[in-house]
Scaffold this active site. Sequence first.
Site, short mmCIF file in Angstrom:
data_model
loop_
_atom_site.label_atom_id
_atom_site.label_comp_id
_atom_site.label_asym_id
_atom_site.label_seq_id
_atom_site.Cartn_x
_atom_site.Cartn_y
_atom_site.Cartn_z
CG HIS A 128 -2.33 0.34 0.98
ND1 HIS A 128 -2.93 0.34 -0.26
CD2 HIS A 128 -3.30 0.70 1.86
CE1 HIS A 128 -4.19 0.68 -0.15
NE2 HIS A 128 -4.45 0.92 1.13
CG ASN B 222 -8.84 3.99 4.53
OD1 ASN B 222 -8.24 3.68 3.49
ND2 ASN B 222 -9.38 3.09 5.32
CG ASP C 173 -1.86 0.48 -3.36
OD1 ASP C 173 -2.66 -0.45 -3.21
OD2 ASP C 173 -1.93 1.55 -2.70
CG ASN D 30 -11.07 2.61 1.01
OD1 ASN D 30 -12.08 2.72 0.33
ND2 ASN D 30 -10.86 1.60 1.82
#
Length: 187
Positions: A19, A66, A93, A114
């Site tokens: 991530h 997020n 990503d 997100n």
Amino acid sequence: MRLIIGLGNPGSEYEWSRHNLGFLLIDKLAADAGTTVKRRECRSLVGAAVIEKERVRLVKPQTFMNLSGEAVASMVAKYDSGETDESLIVISDDLALPFGTIRLRARGSAGGHNGLKSIIGALRNNEFIRLRIGIQPDHPVSDAKAFVLDQFRKSDRMELTEVLERGAEAIRTVLRDGVGKAMSTYN
């Protein structure tokens, strides 16, 4: 001036997670430009650079993935002149793309990501360049959250250097030749 924002999660436990490809590419761009990304500003780590004769701010939001939109909106309010839709580039990503695949888009949806969803919500538009780098493995993923937060496998880390170099060159092409040319070269 352009803002180049790499998405990721702060903290050493996430440093080599899938991530954090956005953070890794920002670090690569900074190293290539002879600068660092460590000044605290707008809930982010920021570094100034000149890449392809363009003044840029390299940014790593420190709000966790997020909530990336909070930091990005702050940076845009501070630095974006609004002269062009190409002044903001976001790197993320993408679990839907095979590992190492690069996709550039001039605008678009969050595609289930997100971090991008947070940015689109905070900016109230999707008119920004995004460079997505695939992290999809060659096997099914049963727990997407655990997979993206997990570290790269050793076999993938060997390829990662090449993937980051292609990503950096794609960003340089956007800056030098525009997003259309970069899309035709890297997509």
